[in-house]
Motif scaffolding. Structure first.
Motif, PDB file in Angstrom:
ATOM      1  N   ALA A  52       0.833  -1.202   0.000  1.00 37.36           N
ATOM      2  CA  ALA A  52       0.000   0.000   0.000  1.00 37.36           C
ATOM      3  C   ALA A  52       0.871   1.257   0.000  1.00 37.36           C
ATOM      4  CB  ALA A  52      -0.932  -0.005   1.206  1.00 37.36           C
ATOM      5  N   TYR A  53       1.950   1.247   0.771  1.00 38.18           N
ATOM      6  CA  TYR A  53       2.859   2.386   0.785  1.00 38.18           C
ATOM      7  C   TYR A  53       3.578   2.520  -0.559  1.00 38.18           C
ATOM      8  CZ  TYR A  53       2.540   3.990   5.628  1.00 38.18           C
ATOM      9  OH  TYR A  53       2.115   4.557   6.809  1.00 38.18           O
ATOM     10  N   PHE A  54       4.017   1.389  -1.104  1.00 40.62           N
ATOM     11  CA  PHE A  54       4.666   1.407  -2.423  1.00 40.62           C
ATOM     12  C   PHE A  54       3.743   2.040  -3.465  1.00 40.62           C
ATOM     13  CE2 PHE A  54       4.726  -1.047  -6.461  1.00 40.62           C
ATOM     14  CZ  PHE A  54       5.902  -0.535  -7.003  1.00 40.62           C
ATOM     15  N   ALA A  55       2.475   1.602  -3.483  1.00 38.95           N
ATOM     16  CA  ALA A  55       1.517   2.129  -4.450  1.00 38.95           C
ATOM     17  C   ALA A  55       1.259   3.616  -4.223  1.00 38.95           C
ATOM     18  CB  ALA A  55       0.208   1.345  -4.361  1.00 38.95           C
ATOM     19  N   ARG A  56       1.158   4.016  -2.959  1.00 42.71           N
ATOM     20  CA  ARG A  56       0.895   5.420  -2.645  1.00 42.71           C
ATOM     21  C   ARG A  56       2.080   6.296  -3.049  1.00 42.71           C
ATOM     22  NH1 ARG A  56      -0.644   5.254   3.086  1.00 42.71           N
ATOM     23  NH2 ARG A  56      -2.301   3.932   2.252  1.00 42.71           N
ATOM     24  N   TRP A  57       3.296   5.819  -2.786  1.00 38.23           N
ATOM     25  CA  TRP A  57       4.490   6.587  -3.175  1.00 38.23           C
ATOM     26  C   TRP A  57       4.560   6.745  -4.690  1.00 38.23           C
ATOM     27  CZ3 TRP A  57       8.061   3.432   0.580  1.00 38.23           C
ATOM     28  CH2 TRP A  57       7.956   3.962   1.874  1.00 38.23           C
ATOM     29  N   GLN A  58       4.171   5.686  -5.410  1.00 34.04           N
ATOM     30  CA  GLN A  58       4.178   5.779  -6.872  1.00 34.04           C
ATOM     31  C   GLN A  58       3.122   6.773  -7.346  1.00 34.04           C
ATOM     32  OE1 GLN A  58       1.504   3.991  -9.022  1.00 34.04           O
ATOM     33  NE2 GLN A  58       2.305   5.423 -10.536  1.00 34.04           N
ATOM     34  N   GLU A  59       1.917   6.670  -6.814  1.00 33.50           N
ATOM     35  CA  GLU A  59       0.821   7.519  -7.260  1.00 33.50           C
ATOM     36  C   GLU A  59       1.057   8.990  -6.937  1.00 33.50           C
ATOM     37  OE1 GLU A  59      -2.400   5.753  -5.202  1.00 33.50           O
ATOM     38  OE2 GLU A  59      -2.492   3.980  -6.510  1.00 33.50           O
ATOM     39  N   GLU A  60       1.726   9.275  -5.830  1.00 34.31           N
ATOM     40  CA  GLU A  60       1.909  10.659  -5.390  1.00 34.31           C
ATOM     41  C   GLU A  60       3.270  11.225  -5.794  1.00 34.31           C
ATOM     42  OE1 GLU A  60       0.727  11.215  -1.318  1.00 34.31           O
ATOM     43  OE2 GLU A  60      -1.008   9.890  -1.541  1.00 34.31           O
ATOM     44  N   GLY A  61       3.984  10.521  -6.678  1.00 34.05           N
ATOM     45  CA  GLY A  61       5.190  11.067  -7.261  1.00 34.05           C
ATOM     46  C   GLY A  61       6.427  11.080  -6.386  1.00 34.05           C
ATOM     47  N   VAL A  62       6.429  10.293  -5.310  1.00 32.10           N
ATOM     48  CA  VAL A  62       7.575  10.280  -4.401  1.00 32.10           C
ATOM     49  C   VAL A  62       8.812   9.706  -5.089  1.00 32.10           C
ATOM     50  CG1 VAL A  62       8.491   9.343  -2.239  1.00 32.10           C
ATOM     51  CG2 VAL A  62       6.145  10.182  -2.340  1.00 32.10           C
ATOM     52  N   PHE A  63       8.632   8.633  -5.867  1.00 33.39           N
ATOM     53  CA  PHE A  63       9.787   8.027  -6.551  1.00 33.39           C
ATOM     54  C   PHE A  63      10.362   8.974  -7.606  1.00 33.39           C
ATOM     55  CE2 PHE A  63       7.472   3.872  -5.520  1.00 33.39           C
ATOM     56  CZ  PHE A  63       8.176   3.713  -4.342  1.00 33.39           C
ATOM     57  N   ASP A  64       9.490   9.687  -8.307  1.00 27.47           N
ATOM     58  CA  ASP A  64       9.962  10.681  -9.277  1.00 27.47           C
ATOM     59  C   ASP A  64      10.765  11.779  -8.576  1.00 27.47           C
ATOM     60  OD1 ASP A  64       8.812   9.434 -11.480  1.00 27.47           O
ATOM     61  OD2 ASP A  64       6.923  10.503 -11.263  1.00 27.47           O
TER      62      ASP A  64
END
Length: 277
Positions: free
Chosen positions: A75-87
């Motif tokens: 869930a955290y992985f998906a949220r970080w991806q959706e909210e642009g944290v990895f970018d």
């Protein structure tokens, strides 16, 4: 914090990424998104768990029990991806690596390439295709890097999508997000119309062709940089196939692998390989 596995972040690497994750959590609290939720998990152990999956290639359900429950980690992985944290992390770390090597924050040139990869059985058939030239059924990863080998953009498509089609999306993104780029190199799989399209954006595109008389492996000018980056990414076993049901999750896995590589590069920590394992 005690490191349990080789993929876990060292203190020095955690210091590089902690401000971004802490700011992300503070921003969510400021919007009241975490009110009424259970106590927060430690951000470092959550990122360690995601990096463990990325590095070892295991299914999410097989996470060791000393990490938080796998649904929480995913869930955290998906949220970080959706909210642009990895970018955001990739941009921050890329600029730090370039600065450390005595270069400007933003690149003036880039290299584009693609890699067709087989998919696992959980990937929907609608998101797959056939790369007729390489005879691979699966997906295609198109990446654009700077001349240091750092990721500027990634696009995951069905393997049937032509390089020039994916390349046009990437070159448009480069022109919008990195306006300092004025030159790029591609291989012979990219068509002349893409060269003309890049020219309209003020980018000089060069097609680097392999000498048909050359047999066996040979290093191509400029192209070797992106080949090296793809090789380094493939040290992360989650990228040995495409296991993600959604293409944007596949792109996040590639961003994660690059985050791992850049944090090690900044802290002079070696990246273990699987040879001899």
């Amino acid at each position: 914090m005690c490191r349990r596995y080789p993929s876990d972040l060292s203190d020095a690497r955690w210091e590089l990424v902690e401000p971004v994750l802490a700011a992300w959590r503070a921003e969510r609290r400021g919007r009241g998104l975490d009110i009424g939720r259970p106590p927060d998990h430690d951000l470092r152990i959550l990122l360690d768990a995601v990096l463990y999956v990325n590095r070892t290639g295991i299914p999410w359900r097989c996470l060791p029990h000393d990490y938080p429950p796998w649904p929480t980690v995913y869930a955290y992985f998906a949220r970080w991806q959706e909210e642009g944290v990895f970018d955001q992390l990739n941009t921050l770390l890329r600029r730090q690596v370039r600065w450390q090597e005595g270069r400007e924050d933003e690149p003036s040139a880039c290299v584009i390439d693609s890699q067709s990869i087989k998919t696992s059985t959980n990937v929907p058939a609608a998101g797959q295709g056939i790369d007729a030239r390489k005879k691979i059924v699966g997906r295609k990863r198109s990446i654009v890097i700077d001349t240091v080998g750092l990721l500027l953009g990634v696009l995951v498509t069905a393997a049937s999508v032509q390089d020039s089609v994916a390349g046009q999306h990437l070159i448009d993104r480069v022109a919008a997000e990195h306006p300092t780029v004025r030159k790029t190199w591609v291989d012979g799989g990219y068509r002349q119309h893409l060269v003309e399209h890049a020219a309209t954006l003020g980018i000089d595109m060069h097609i680097v062709r392999r000498d048909p008389a050359t047999r066996g492996f040979s290093v191509l000018p400029r192209r070797w940089t992106v080949e090296r980056t793809l090789g380094r990414l493939m040290n992360h076993r989650r990228l040995a196939r495409d296991y993600e049901a959604h293409p944007h999750r596949s792109e996040a896995i590639i961003h994660l692998a690059m985050i791992n590589l850049m944090t090690r590069r900044l802290t002079d920590e070696s990246t273990p390989t699987w040879r001899g394992a």
